[in-house]
Motif scaffolding. Structure first.
Motif, PDB file in Angstrom:
ATOM      1  N   GLU A 400       0.843  -1.204   0.000  1.00  0.00           N
ATOM      2  CA  GLU A 400       0.000   0.000   0.000  1.00  0.00           C
ATOM      3  C   GLU A 400       0.870   1.242   0.000  1.00  0.00           C
ATOM      4  N   GLY A 401       1.993   1.156  -0.722  1.00  0.00           N
ATOM      5  CA  GLY A 401       2.914   2.275  -0.799  1.00  0.00           C
ATOM      6  C   GLY A 401       2.460   3.318  -1.805  1.00  0.00           C
ATOM      7  N   PRO A 402       3.311   4.295  -2.073  1.00  0.00           N
ATOM      8  CA  PRO A 402       2.940   5.414  -2.953  1.00  0.00           C
ATOM      9  C   PRO A 402       2.959   5.077  -4.429  1.00  0.00           C
ATOM     10  N   GLY A 403       3.437   3.862  -4.805  1.00  0.00           N
ATOM     11  CA  GLY A 403       3.535   3.528  -6.221  1.00  0.00           C
ATOM     12  C   GLY A 403       4.723   4.191  -6.879  1.00  0.00           C
ATOM     13  N   ILE A 404       4.737   4.172  -8.207  1.00  0.00           N
ATOM     14  CA  ILE A 404       5.845   4.780  -8.946  1.00  0.00           C
ATOM     15  C   ILE A 404       5.275   5.689 -10.030  1.00  0.00           C
ATOM     16  N   SER A 405       6.066   6.721 -10.340  1.00  0.00           N
ATOM     17  CA  SER A 405       5.644   7.656 -11.388  1.00  0.00           C
ATOM     18  C   SER A 405       5.962   7.085 -12.760  1.00  0.00           C
ATOM     19  N   ALA A 406       5.339   7.647 -13.790  1.00  0.00           N
ATOM     20  CA  ALA A 406       5.587   7.182 -15.160  1.00  0.00           C
ATOM     21  C   ALA A 406       7.036   7.433 -15.567  1.00  0.00           C
ATOM     22  N   VAL A 436      15.085 -12.597 -13.022  1.00  0.00           N
ATOM     23  CA  VAL A 436      13.908 -13.023 -13.784  1.00  0.00           C
ATOM     24  C   VAL A 436      14.291 -13.322 -15.232  1.00  0.00           C
ATOM     25  N   LEU A 437      15.112 -12.471 -15.837  1.00  0.00           N
ATOM     26  CA  LEU A 437      15.543 -12.718 -17.217  1.00  0.00           C
ATOM     27  C   LEU A 437      16.375 -13.999 -17.307  1.00  0.00           C
ATOM     28  N   ALA A 438      17.231 -14.223 -16.303  1.00  0.00           N
ATOM     29  CA  ALA A 438      18.043 -15.445 -16.307  1.00  0.00           C
ATOM     30  C   ALA A 438      17.175 -16.695 -16.207  1.00  0.00           C
ATOM     31  N   LEU A 439      16.024 -16.586 -15.550  1.00  0.00           N
ATOM     32  CA  LEU A 439      15.117 -17.726 -15.398  1.00  0.00           C
ATOM     33  C   LEU A 439      14.094 -17.807 -16.519  1.00  0.00           C
ATOM     34  N   GLY A 440      14.206 -16.935 -17.507  1.00  0.00           N
ATOM     35  CA  GLY A 440      13.302 -16.980 -18.651  1.00  0.00           C
ATOM     36  C   GLY A 440      11.916 -16.448 -18.353  1.00  0.00           C
ATOM     37  N   GLY A 441      11.793 -15.505 -17.408  1.00  0.00           N
ATOM     38  CA  GLY A 441      10.478 -14.982 -17.014  1.00  0.00           C
ATOM     39  C   GLY A 441      10.311 -13.498 -17.321  1.00  0.00           C
ATOM     40  N   ARG A 442       9.278 -12.914 -16.682  1.00  0.00           N
ATOM     41  CA  ARG A 442       8.970 -11.488 -16.864  1.00  0.00           C
ATOM     42  C   ARG A 442       8.663 -10.878 -15.506  1.00  0.00           C
ATOM     43  N   ILE A 443       8.889  -9.567 -15.382  1.00  0.00           N
ATOM     44  CA  ILE A 443       8.557  -8.851 -14.162  1.00  0.00           C
ATOM     45  C   ILE A 443       7.908  -7.520 -14.534  1.00  0.00           C
ATOM     46  N   ASN A 444       6.838  -7.161 -13.829  1.00  0.00           N
ATOM     47  CA  ASN A 444       6.132  -5.894 -14.057  1.00  0.00           C
ATOM     48  C   ASN A 444       5.855  -5.225 -12.720  1.00  0.00           C
ATOM     49  N   LEU A 445       5.900  -3.906 -12.728  1.00  0.00           N
ATOM     50  CA  LEU A 445       5.499  -3.091 -11.577  1.00  0.00           C
ATOM     51  C   LEU A 445       4.277  -2.283 -11.990  1.00  0.00           C
ATOM     52  N   ASP A 446       3.135  -2.528 -11.342  1.00  0.00           N
ATOM     53  CA  ASP A 446       1.870  -1.897 -11.734  1.00  0.00           C
ATOM     54  C   ASP A 446       1.282  -1.152 -10.547  1.00  0.00           C
ATOM     55  N   ASN A 447       0.988   0.154 -10.783  1.00  0.00           N
ATOM     56  CA  ASN A 447       0.290   0.923  -9.758  1.00  0.00           C
ATOM     57  C   ASN A 447      -1.139   0.390  -9.605  1.00  0.00           C
ATOM     58  N   ARG A 448      -1.618   0.414  -8.376  1.00  0.00           N
ATOM     59  CA  ARG A 448      -2.979  -0.041  -8.099  1.00  0.00           C
ATOM     60  C   ARG A 448      -3.794   1.151  -7.631  1.00  0.00           C
ATOM     61  N   GLY A 449      -4.912   1.432  -8.350  1.00  0.00           N
ATOM     62  CA  GLY A 449      -5.756   2.574  -8.014  1.00  0.00           C
ATOM     63  C   GLY A 449      -6.960   2.151  -7.180  1.00  0.00           C
ATOM     64  N   GLU A 452     -10.385   0.649 -11.199  1.00  0.00           N
ATOM     65  CA  GLU A 452      -9.618   0.394 -12.418  1.00  0.00           C
ATOM     66  C   GLU A 452      -9.471   1.679 -13.220  1.00  0.00           C
ATOM     67  N   ASN A 453      -8.259   1.957 -13.681  1.00  0.00           N
ATOM     68  CA  ASN A 453      -7.913   3.173 -14.443  1.00  0.00           C
ATOM     69  C   ASN A 453      -8.033   4.439 -13.595  1.00  0.00           C
ATOM     70  N   SER A 454      -8.030   4.267 -12.263  1.00  0.00           N
ATOM     71  CA  SER A 454      -8.131   5.440 -11.397  1.00  0.00           C
ATOM     72  C   SER A 454      -6.775   6.110 -11.279  1.00  0.00           C
ATOM     73  N   ALA A 455      -6.778   7.423 -11.201  1.00  0.00           N
ATOM     74  CA  ALA A 455      -5.523   8.170 -11.071  1.00  0.00           C
ATOM     75  C   ALA A 455      -5.009   8.156  -9.645  1.00  0.00           C
ATOM     76  N   GLN A 456      -5.857   7.856  -8.698  1.00  0.00           N
ATOM     77  CA  GLN A 456      -5.445   7.825  -7.303  1.00  0.00           C
ATOM     78  C   GLN A 456      -4.781   6.486  -6.995  1.00  0.00           C
TER      79      GLN A 456
END
Length: 473
Positions: A400-406, A436-449, A452-456
């Motif tokens: 429940e942190g502040p997230g990340i900017s674009a 993750v790349l060495a293990l053949g995977g993917r990683i994503n960081l997604d803000n949670r509003g 859905e599609n909320s700016a907050q």
């Protein structure tokens, strides 16, 4: 250390050895066949001599009472002497061995006519010695009939072996020099072919040898034979891995020198300030401790980043249960979770197995969870979920942190790009991405509003997707 044979030597030996063995076997076979043919031809001559002598015999009386007579001048045998080196001797005897004509010292034949001879006549051939010389003897049982009687004569004709031996030597000599000539031509052609066939190997070796010590660029060999393509491709792949490893080491040394210089300079300044008495001892020690802690964290994370690259070059990995690794790391970090009074939840839907190095999974989970704990507000919620979706193992760390900017999102996975430069080195997420790349995977960081599609923004989801390991794969 035993020196290995060159490729050319192996090819030459592999080609010439069977050819030489074949030539030797063929020469022996041809020699025996020629010798047998020569023996048959000379034996025919001996048989003709015996028949000539038999045709000049006369007899009086019948059967046991028969008395044989022979008038065989030696000149009658001269026509069968091939040259003045070989000599013919004969003996005409009755069946009981009684001497009729010829050379009495020629031993009487005591043999037996073969059941299935090569000739229609009753003839036998054998080898013996006469007057100290080896001879070939033909024995002919010749029926003799006249107006006065009927009987059976034993005609022996012996020939010395000079002519036969001369012919055998000539056959052997002619055959040997021809076979040697054939082997020489074969060796010459083989050498030329092998030299031409191995030229691309030598050219490739010379091209690699002329390279600079730090030149690990791909090998350009468009004219290499198809048999060399796997070697060229494998060498290029190895050189590519070495180039990546070398680049990583250079980058590591450069970044280490750059990043460690700042905390060491700060630490030096703090020590000098404390020695001058600019600040209170307790405050100076606290500041020095904080600087040492940041430098230690930075050094540990840089070593972790280097270890990821090292393990990437080592394909040895084992099947691991992701949920079990996550539980272990969560237990290790439980004091930090309790210190911030976080509402922590760990959800593992079902056991899910991935193939990886244990250290990699532990370091990945520790960095993600540690970042989430650091960014979460005191008393906030923190959850970790392990799922299996669409053939992928999914690890989700939700805070429940502040997230990340674009703007920060574009460089967050780059080394030394921390969101809060005062509280981190910026290597944690870079380590996660490399693992993750060495293990053949993917990683994503997604803000949670809030919606859905909320700016907050009300939190951040760190989602890692790794290939699921199947036991039958």
């Amino acid at each position: 250390m035993k020196k290995a044979l060159s490729l050319r030597a192996r090819l030459l030996f592999g080609i010439l050895a069977p050819v030489a063995l074949f030539i030797v076997i063929n020469s022996v076979s041809l020699y025996r066949q020629s010798l047998a043919a020569a023996t048959t031809a000379y034996d025919r001559t001996l048989l003709a001599s015996a028949k000539t002598i038999g045709e000049q015999l006369d007899v009086e009386g019948y059967d046991e009472a028969a008395r044989l007579r022979a008038i065989v001048p030696y000149s009658a045998l001269e026509a069968f002497e091939a040259d003045n080196r070989s000599r013919l001797f004969y003996r005409v005897s009755a069946l009981d061995g009684e001497m009729v004509s010829g050379f009495a010292e020629l031993p009487f034949w005591r043999g037996q006519i073969p059941d299935r001879g090569a000739y229609s006549a009753l003839v036998d051939f054998y080898d013996a010695r006469f007057r100290g010389q080896p001879v070939r003897v033909a024995v002919l049982l010749q029926p003799v009939a006249s107006a006065k009687g009927r009987g059976m004569a034993v005609v022996q004709v012996a020939e010395t072996l000079e002519l036969r031996e001369t012919l055998v030597r000539k056959l052997l000599t002619d055959m040997l020099w021809r076979q040697l000539l054939l082997m020489g031509v074969t060796a010459l052609v083989t050498v030329l072919v092998v030299q031409r066939a191995t030229r691309p190997v030598r050219e490739l070796g010379e091209a690699i040898e002329k390279r600079a010590a730090d030149d690990l660029s791909p090998i350009d060999a468009p004219d290499a034979p198809r048999e060399l393509r796997p070697l060229v491709d494998a060498t290029t792949e190895v050189m590519g891995r070495l180039q990546r490893l070398l680049d990583h080491q250079k980058r590591f040394v450069r970044d280490s020198a750059h990043q460690l210089r700042t905390p060491l300079a700060v630490l030096k300044a703090q020590v000098q300030s404390a020695r001058r008495g600019d600040v209170a001892p307790e405050q100076a020690l606290r500041e020095i401790s904080q600087t040492v802690e940041r430098a230690t964290t930075l050094a540990n994370q840089m070593l972790s980043l280097a270890k990821v690259e090292q393990l990437r070059q080592q394909p040895e990995s084992v099947p691991l249960e992701l949920g079990e690794v996550v539980r272990q790391i969560a237990l290790d970090l439980s004091p930090l979770i309790a210190d911030k009074a976080l509402d922590f939840e760990l959800a593992v839907d079902q056991p899910v197995t991935v193939r990886a190095h244990r250290w990699m999974l532990q370091e990945l989970t520790r960095n993600l969870l540690h970042n989430a704990i650091k960014q979460s507000p005191r008393g906030g919620a923190l959850s970790v979920m392990v799922q299996s979706t669409g053939g992928e193992a999914v690890l989700t760390v939700r805070d429940e942190g502040p997230g990340i900017s674009a703007e920060l999102r574009q460089r967050l996975f780059a080394p030394f790009s921390a969101g809060d430069t005062g509280s981190g080195s910026g290597l944690g997420l870079a380590i996660c991405r490399e693992i993750v790349l060495a293990l053949g995977g993917r990683i994503n960081l997604d803000n949670r509003g809030v919606q859905e599609n909320s700016a907050q923004v009300v939190g951040l989801d760190a989602v890692v997707r790794l290939p699921v390991y199947h036991h039958n794969s």
